[in-house]
Design a protein around this motif. Structure first.
Motif, PDB file in Angstrom:
ATOM      1  N   GLN A   1      -4.141  10.858  18.454  1.00  0.00           N
ATOM      2  CA  GLN A   1      -4.042  10.330  19.814  1.00  0.00           C
ATOM      3  C   GLN A   1      -4.442   8.853  19.846  1.00  0.00           C
ATOM      4  N   ALA A   2      -5.457   8.475  19.077  1.00  0.00           N
ATOM      5  CA  ALA A   2      -5.840   7.062  19.003  1.00  0.00           C
ATOM      6  C   ALA A   2      -4.697   6.226  18.432  1.00  0.00           C
ATOM      7  N   PHE A   3      -4.025   6.753  17.412  1.00  0.00           N
ATOM      8  CA  PHE A   3      -2.863   6.050  16.847  1.00  0.00           C
ATOM      9  C   PHE A   3      -1.758   5.918  17.890  1.00  0.00           C
ATOM     10  N   GLU A   4      -1.534   6.981  18.650  1.00  0.00           N
ATOM     11  CA  GLU A   4      -0.513   6.949  19.698  1.00  0.00           C
ATOM     12  C   GLU A   4      -0.849   5.905  20.761  1.00  0.00           C
ATOM     13  N   TYR A   5      -2.116   5.811  21.147  1.00  0.00           N
ATOM     14  CA  TYR A   5      -2.540   4.818  22.138  1.00  0.00           C
ATOM     15  C   TYR A   5      -2.305   3.398  21.611  1.00  0.00           C
ATOM     16  N   GLY A   6      -2.636   3.162  20.337  1.00  0.00           N
ATOM     17  CA  GLY A   6      -2.410   1.846  19.761  1.00  0.00           C
ATOM     18  C   GLY A   6      -0.937   1.481  19.758  1.00  0.00           C
TER      19      GLY A   6
ATOM     20  N   GLY B   1      -6.120  10.661  28.592  1.00  0.00           N
ATOM     21  CA  GLY B   1      -7.428  10.120  28.246  1.00  0.00           C
ATOM     22  C   GLY B   1      -8.561  11.071  28.577  1.00  0.00           C
ATOM     23  N   PHE B   2      -8.533  11.652  29.776  1.00  0.00           N
ATOM     24  CA  PHE B   2      -9.578  12.618  30.134  1.00  0.00           C
ATOM     25  C   PHE B   2      -9.482  13.862  29.256  1.00  0.00           C
ATOM     26  N   HIS B   3      -8.265  14.247  28.911  1.00  0.00           N
ATOM     27  CA  HIS B   3      -8.142  15.393  28.009  1.00  0.00           C
ATOM     28  C   HIS B   3      -8.744  15.053  26.649  1.00  0.00           C
TER      29      HIS B   3
END
Length: 292
Positions: A206-211, A235-237
């Motif tokens: 998920q961090a990679f996806e956000y980047g 994000g809350f999830h």
């Protein structure tokens, strides 16, 4: 004085952990709000809030663990814990329901109305006659005020992989629970370790996806209603996955120390309930945010 037969209901001593938790969460919230308004101090406050909150969790968990292992809890206390955890998860359901409701309202009502649907033709012609009511809004009426995303994040890349990961983690935590109920300690610890590892892998992806979304697709919180609902929900999830992974890590460490028995393991059950709740919420996110 207790005049009834049987063990008395355990009443815990005064605790400072609720106050510490309130300070930590407030600091985290204020830091996030300050950061959104462009102040560098916000990041520092957020880190401080996370540290205080994690310290509270470690201290409060430790207190309850010592009381449980010390034999202070009876069946009535166990029932109260179960009721408390049930109501807590219900409050979390309502929390996410509000954000899902906001997404539904924007997609099914607000956007069509701005496009002139129903009796809202005047809204369209007077406010934004060039507005196209197509979800997601990749071309907002006043693009100069938004970080306009180049495209949406498709469902069949990282989101689909993360769905498989979380569904697999639901299977591994259930397998660990079976091992605990049957007295198989190795199965218990292995299942917990796999579940924690899958949770960490989910967060890393998920961090990679956000980047990717921020730097390559220009999809941000400031990208209109699509960007704000996307990051608020996912994000809350992600925050809940983080909390659940911490809880399961504590359960793993306790299992390695010989805690829990086939008939006395509510802490493990509470953590597994929470993890299954996180799984179900993600399925809703995958369908409504990524797929539809």
């Amino acid at each position: 004085m207790n005049t009834h037969a049987g063990p008395a209901y355990y009443v815990p001593h005064g605790s400072h952990w609720p106050i510490v938790g309130s300070v930590g969460l407030t600091t985290l919230l204020v830091g996030f709000a300050v950061l959104l308004n462009g102040a560098d101090l916000g990041g520092t406050l957020m880190v401080a809030g996370v540290v205080i909150t994690l310290g509270m969790m470690a201290g409060w968990f430790g207190t309850v663990i010592r009381e449980s292992e010390g034999g202070r809890y009876n069946a009535q206390v166990d029932r109260s814990f179960r009721m408390g955890m049930g109501w807590f998860i219900f409050s979390e359901v309502m929390f996410f329901a509000a954000f899902f409701g906001a997404l539904f309202y924007a997609r099914e009502f607000a956007v069509p109305w701005l496009g002139g649907a129903g009796a809202k033709a005047a809204t369209h012609s007077v406010l934004w006659p060039d507005f196209q009511a197509l979800w997601p809004l990749l071309q907002p009426p006043d693009a100069s005020r938004y970080d306009v995303p180049e495209q949406v994040i498709g469902a069949w890349g990282i989101p689909a992989l993360n769905t498989l990961i979380l569904l697999s983690s639901g299977a591994t935590i259930t397998w660990a629970h079976w091992g605990l109920k049957q007295g198989r300690r190795r199965q218990l610890t292995l299942g917990l370790a796999l579940t924690v590892a899958l949770g960490v892998l989910f967060l890393a992806l998920q961090a990679f996806e956000y980047g990717h979304a921020y730097h390559e697709l220009n999809l941000k919180l400031s990208s209109g209603i699509y960007g704000s609902t996307f990051f608020m929900l996912t994000g809350f999830h992600g925050a809940h996955v983080t909390i659940g992974a911490i809880m399961l890590l504590v359960m793993l460490l306790r299992s390695l120390r010989g805690h829990f028995s086939p008939t006395h393991h509510f802490a493990f059950e509470a953590a597994s309930w929470y993890w299954h709740f996180v799984d179900v919420v993600w399925l809703g996110l995958f369908i409504t945010v990524y797929w539809l």
